[in-house]
Write a protein that holds these residues in place. Structure first.
Motif, PDB file in Angstrom:
ATOM      1  N   ASP A  83       0.795  -1.229   0.000  1.00 57.64           N
ATOM      2  CA  ASP A  83       0.000   0.000   0.000  1.00 57.64           C
ATOM      3  C   ASP A  83       0.828   1.279   0.000  1.00 57.64           C
ATOM      4  O   ASP A  83       0.418   2.279  -0.565  1.00 57.64           O
ATOM      5  CB  ASP A  83      -0.913   0.011   1.228  1.00 57.64           C
ATOM      6  CG  ASP A  83      -1.890   1.179   1.216  1.00 57.64           C
ATOM      7  OD1 ASP A  83      -2.760   1.204   0.326  1.00 57.64           O
ATOM      8  OD2 ASP A  83      -1.758   2.065   2.079  1.00 57.64           O
ATOM      9  N   ARG A 246       2.009  -2.795   4.077  1.00 57.31           N
ATOM     10  CA  ARG A 246       0.587  -3.013   3.809  1.00 57.31           C
ATOM     11  C   ARG A 246      -0.227  -1.833   4.329  1.00 57.31           C
ATOM     12  O   ARG A 246       0.268  -0.976   5.070  1.00 57.31           O
ATOM     13  CB  ARG A 246       0.111  -4.317   4.439  1.00 57.31           C
ATOM     14  CG  ARG A 246       0.135  -4.345   5.953  1.00 57.31           C
ATOM     15  CD  ARG A 246      -0.590  -5.562   6.489  1.00 57.31           C
ATOM     16  NE  ARG A 246      -0.425  -5.725   7.926  1.00 57.31           N
ATOM     17  CZ  ARG A 246      -1.089  -5.054   8.855  1.00 57.31           C
ATOM     18  NH1 ARG A 246      -1.981  -4.143   8.503  1.00 57.31           N
ATOM     19  NH2 ARG A 246      -0.880  -5.273  10.142  1.00 57.31           N
ATOM     20  N   GLU A 247      -1.494  -1.828   3.952  1.00 57.99           N
ATOM     21  CA  GLU A 247      -2.392  -0.746   4.347  1.00 57.99           C
ATOM     22  C   GLU A 247      -2.444  -0.610   5.875  1.00 57.99           C
ATOM     23  O   GLU A 247      -2.507  -1.596   6.608  1.00 57.99           O
ATOM     24  CB  GLU A 247      -3.804  -1.013   3.811  1.00 57.99           C
ATOM     25  CG  GLU A 247      -4.763   0.132   4.021  1.00 57.99           C
ATOM     26  CD  GLU A 247      -6.107  -0.103   3.348  1.00 57.99           C
ATOM     27  OE1 GLU A 247      -6.976   0.773   3.449  1.00 57.99           O
ATOM     28  OE2 GLU A 247      -6.277  -1.162   2.713  1.00 57.99           O
TER      29      GLU A 247
END
Length: 368
Positions: A83, A246-247
């Motif tokens: 992300d 990651r997000e």
């Protein structure tokens, strides 16, 4: 400062999988800058991209936006499936950034690494690098020694604590001897991290950008980390590093920085490298040529050969004796090789190496 045990040759130029010394001798490069020159030496698209960018803008501070940086961030999000990205200048800087990001995200302080790991030589990364000869002269490090056996998920489960910010692992160990884990190992590690509210960091510095026959080695095992480190092949030979997360995992303003991180010239190089990997289908080529190379290496007629292992064009040839003489024989016969431990020959050529060149390398090793 004499920090390297250098080979007695001076490299002057390179093209594709070949390099040439100052006396004009040709070598097949099976080191590739230690898994850096994935698209080969001096690829025309990379050279042109660097020339064009150098004529336009070489560096500005990260106080401002640049188009190459924004474009590369988008490309890396696309190929990693992550992300957010942070740009730096090397693999060890990427590991340092990953450590800081894990601490600031979890509010925990400890890290768990595995035996035979290599994550870099700066003070934080060095704390996670296994070989004692690298660590001992510089103690105390960022943390005390915390290593468990590689490919042993139960050992991680036993060693992880409530204060473990992250577990860090190379999906395939590079400096440790091209060690490939069993299929379920990384999935178990992922589960253990989730159960203990610890992050999982994949060090893909050496395994990334097609080296193992996939964009990133994590794809072979079907496991997604929370943070991954990248460097080596990202810039096609131009120095660069990065992390992806990651997000929900990201640095806030002022929590980390890098003056040269993601400068226009580095980003132009990385964008060109990604273009070449796509346009020349080098990931498939890495898989196919890696299978062919490994098959031919397995035919070597020597009682000293123990195992050929790896994925794609990240290959380890295990012998039951020291292999330094093979490196010397190779150099004298037009092949550049490298031992990644006393008994393991590491083969990591450019991904565009040809079958003919592979056959020449195998013949030289057969002679040895």
């Amino acid at each position: 400062m004499q920090t390297y045990g250098r080979q007695p040759i001076v490299i002057k130029s390179g093209k594709g999988s070949l390099v040439y010394d100052i006396e004009g001798r040709e070598y097949i490069d099976c080191v590739a800058g230690i898994a850096v020159n994935n698209i080969g030496h001096c690829h025309p698209h990379l050279v042109e991209a660097l020339k064009k960018q150098a004529e336009e803008l070489i560096h500005v501070s990260n106080l401002y936006y640049t188009e190459p940086q924004a474009e590369l961030a988008g490309q890396l999000v696309n190929v990693t499936g992550m992300d957010r990205v942070f740009f730096c200048n090397s693999g060890t800087e990427a590991v340092e950034a990953a450590m800081k990001l894990a601490r600031v995200t979890t509010k925990k302080t400890d890290f768990l690494a595995v035996e035979h790991s290599f994550h870099g030589r700066t003070m934080g990364a060095l704390s996670l690098t296994y070989k004692d000869m690298y660590r001992a002269p510089f103690k105390p490090l960022v943390q005390e020694e915390k290593f468990v056996p590689f490919n042993d998920a139960q050992a991680i489960s036993d060693a992880i604590t409530a204060n473990t910010a992250a577990v860090i692992v190379e999906p395939i160990q590079g400096e440790g001897g091209i060690n490939v884990p069993s299929n379920g190992y990384l999935k178990e590690v992922r589960k253990i991290c989730d159960e203990n509210d610890s992050l999982l960091i994949f060090d893909e510095v050496q395994t990334g950008f097609g080296r193992t026959g996939a964009w990133f080695c994590k794809e072979h095992f079907g496991v997604e980390p929370d943070i991954m480190t990248m460097a080596k092949a990202i810039g096609g030979g131009f120095p660069m590093g990065a992390i992806a997360a990651r997000e929900g995992i990201s640095f806030g303003r002022g929590e980390h920085a890098a003056t040269f991180g993601g400068n226009p010239l580095a980003c132009a190089a990385a964008l060109a490298s990604i273009d070449v990997i796509r346009e020349e289908d080098l990931i498939r080529r890495s898989k196919d040529m890696g299978e062919y190379f490994s098959k031919e290496l397995s035919k070597l007629s020597t009682e000293g050969l123990v195992e050929v292992r790896g994925k794609g064009l990240m290959i380890g040839v295990q012998f039951n004796r020291k292999c330094a003489d093979l490196v010397e024989h190779g150099r004298k016969n037009g092949v550049l090789l490298n031992c990644t431990s006393e008994t393991v020959l590491r083969i990591a050529p450019p991904l565009n190496i040809t079958k003919e060149q592979i056959d020449r390398v195998v013949n030289v090793l057969e002679q040895a």
